[in-house]
Design a protein around this motif. Structure first.
Motif, short mmCIF file in Angstrom:
data_model
loop_
_atom_site.label_atom_id
_atom_site.label_comp_id
_atom_site.label_asym_id
_atom_site.label_seq_id
_atom_site.Cartn_x
_atom_site.Cartn_y
_atom_site.Cartn_z
N GLU A 42 -30.80 -13.80 24.62
CA GLU A 42 -31.12 -14.65 25.81
C GLU A 42 -31.33 -15.98 25.57
O GLU A 42 -31.09 -16.99 26.24
N LEU A 43 -32.25 -16.24 24.49
CA LEU A 43 -32.53 -17.62 24.34
C LEU A 43 -31.57 -18.39 23.77
O LEU A 43 -31.12 -19.32 24.24
N VAL A 44 -30.57 -17.80 22.78
CA VAL A 44 -29.46 -18.73 22.39
C VAL A 44 -28.57 -18.76 23.45
O VAL A 44 -27.56 -19.69 23.29
N ARG A 45 -28.46 -18.21 24.52
CA ARG A 45 -27.52 -18.41 25.69
C ARG A 45 -27.92 -19.54 26.54
O ARG A 45 -27.35 -20.15 27.34
N GLN A 46 -29.20 -19.99 26.04
CA GLN A 46 -29.67 -21.18 27.06
C GLN A 46 -30.07 -22.32 25.91
O GLN A 46 -29.68 -23.47 26.55
N ALA A 47 -29.97 -22.17 24.78
CA ALA A 47 -30.15 -23.49 23.90
C ALA A 47 -30.15 -22.75 22.44
O ALA A 47 -30.61 -21.69 21.99
N THR A 48 -29.71 -23.76 21.47
CA THR A 48 -29.85 -23.28 19.98
C THR A 48 -30.32 -24.24 19.30
O THR A 48 -30.64 -25.65 19.63
N GLU A 49 -30.55 -24.19 17.86
CA GLU A 49 -31.29 -24.92 16.89
C GLU A 49 -32.42 -25.42 17.66
O GLU A 49 -32.63 -26.70 17.65
N ILE A 50 -33.28 -24.79 18.10
CA ILE A 50 -34.37 -24.84 18.89
C ILE A 50 -35.54 -25.53 17.74
O ILE A 50 -35.92 -24.42 16.97
N GLU A 51 -35.70 -26.59 17.84
CA GLU A 51 -37.21 -26.97 17.08
C GLU A 51 -38.48 -27.03 17.91
O GLU A 51 -38.69 -27.70 18.98
N ILE A 52 -39.59 -26.06 17.57
CA ILE A 52 -40.58 -25.83 18.46
C ILE A 52 -41.88 -26.29 17.44
O ILE A 52 -42.08 -25.57 16.46
N LYS A 53 -42.61 -27.21 18.08
CA LYS A 53 -43.91 -27.70 17.12
C LYS A 53 -44.94 -26.43 17.57
O LYS A 53 -45.11 -26.16 18.73
N VAL A 54 -45.76 -26.15 16.83
CA VAL A 54 -46.46 -24.83 16.95
C VAL A 54 -47.82 -25.38 16.65
O VAL A 54 -48.44 -25.95 15.65
N ASP A 55 -48.70 -25.47 17.78
CA ASP A 55 -50.06 -25.96 17.87
C ASP A 55 -50.41 -27.17 17.00
O ASP A 55 -51.11 -27.26 16.38
N ASN A 56 -49.42 -28.19 17.09
CA ASN A 56 -49.62 -29.26 16.47
C ASN A 56 -49.70 -29.39 15.08
O ASN A 56 -49.99 -30.47 14.38
N LYS A 57 -49.50 -28.14 14.49
CA LYS A 57 -49.48 -28.25 12.73
C LYS A 57 -48.38 -28.01 12.29
O LYS A 57 -48.01 -28.35 10.90
N MET A 58 -47.24 -27.40 12.93
CA MET A 58 -45.94 -27.11 11.94
C MET A 58 -44.88 -26.90 13.04
O MET A 58 -45.15 -27.25 14.09
N TYR A 59 -43.86 -26.90 12.67
CA TYR A 59 -42.45 -26.71 13.32
C TYR A 59 -41.86 -25.39 12.89
O TYR A 59 -41.98 -24.80 11.79
N ILE A 60 -41.29 -24.44 13.85
CA ILE A 60 -40.47 -23.42 13.59
C ILE A 60 -38.98 -23.76 14.27
O ILE A 60 -38.86 -24.71 15.46
N ARG A 61 -37.97 -23.17 13.66
CA ARG A 61 -36.59 -23.52 14.15
C ARG A 61 -35.99 -22.37 14.29
O ARG A 61 -36.20 -21.60 13.58
N ILE A 62 -35.33 -22.11 15.66
CA ILE A 62 -34.55 -20.97 15.92
C ILE A 62 -33.19 -21.37 15.59
O ILE A 62 -32.78 -22.38 16.53
N TRP A 63 -32.45 -20.72 14.96
CA TRP A 63 -31.21 -20.92 14.49
C TRP A 63 -30.24 -20.47 15.83
O TRP A 63 -30.43 -19.45 16.52
N SER A 64 -28.98 -21.34 15.85
CA SER A 64 -27.81 -20.66 16.64
C SER A 64 -27.41 -19.44 15.71
O SER A 64 -27.46 -19.08 14.64
N PRO A 65 -26.56 -18.57 16.52
CA PRO A 65 -25.77 -17.45 15.95
C PRO A 65 -24.86 -17.84 14.85
O PRO A 65 -25.31 -17.06 13.67
N SER A 66 -24.14 -18.80 14.70
CA SER A 66 -23.51 -19.31 13.52
C SER A 66 -24.48 -19.86 12.45
O SER A 66 -24.23 -19.40 11.15
#
Length: 145
Positions: A42-66
């Motif tokens: 459901e998430l990648v049907r909305q966006a991919t390669e999502i970079e999310i700042k976590v508590d202003n301390k770090m990032y996580i990235r959610i990859w695309s299916p490919s």
């Protein structure tokens, strides 16, 4: 309602790319050794390669299916951690993955150089719990930051 529309104020979505195609999703489902969780799809049907700042301390990235396929193959993740699917990273050398580990199925984090199920740390039962309910950030035994 989607996870992206419900992220808690502990997170900020700083970068996102266009959604995955249904063909990319189909290819990932065929590749994966586990059933790809619906929340990820459901998430990648909305966006991919999502970079999310976590508590202003770090990032996580959610990859695309490919991107998932490419990274899982590049690091031989299923060789070291069968029945898993890495879906992202912390931009610091650790993979974010769905796997059944010592604490049951959920989101675990493990270093790309230490892909051992015994060393993987469960951070949350699901992506929803992490990004919406702040499970895995503080107040529990294992945290992302």
């Amino acid at each position: 309602m989607s996870i992206l529309n419900e992220v808690s104020n502990m997170f900020s979505v700083d970068v996102k790319q266009p959604p995955a195609t249904e063909e990319e999703i189909k290819t990932l489902k065929s590749f994966s050794s586990i059933e790809v969780p619906l929340e990820y799809l459901e998430l990648v049907r909305q966006a991919t390669e999502i970079e999310i700042k976590v508590d202003n301390k770090m990032y996580i990235r959610i990859w695309s299916p490919s991107g998932c396929i490419e990274m899982n193959e590049s690091y031989n993740i299923q060789t070291y951690m069968p029945n898993s699917l890495a879906i992202g990273d912390d931009e610091g050398g650790r993979a974010l993955m769905y796997v059944t580990g010592n604490e049951g199925f959920g989101l675990y984090i493990a270093g790309f150089g230490d892909l051992d199920i015994d060393d993987a740390i469960k951070i949350a039962p699901s992506l929803q719990d992490l990004l919406v309910n702040d499970i895995g950030l503080d107040g529990c035994e294992h945290t992302l930051v």
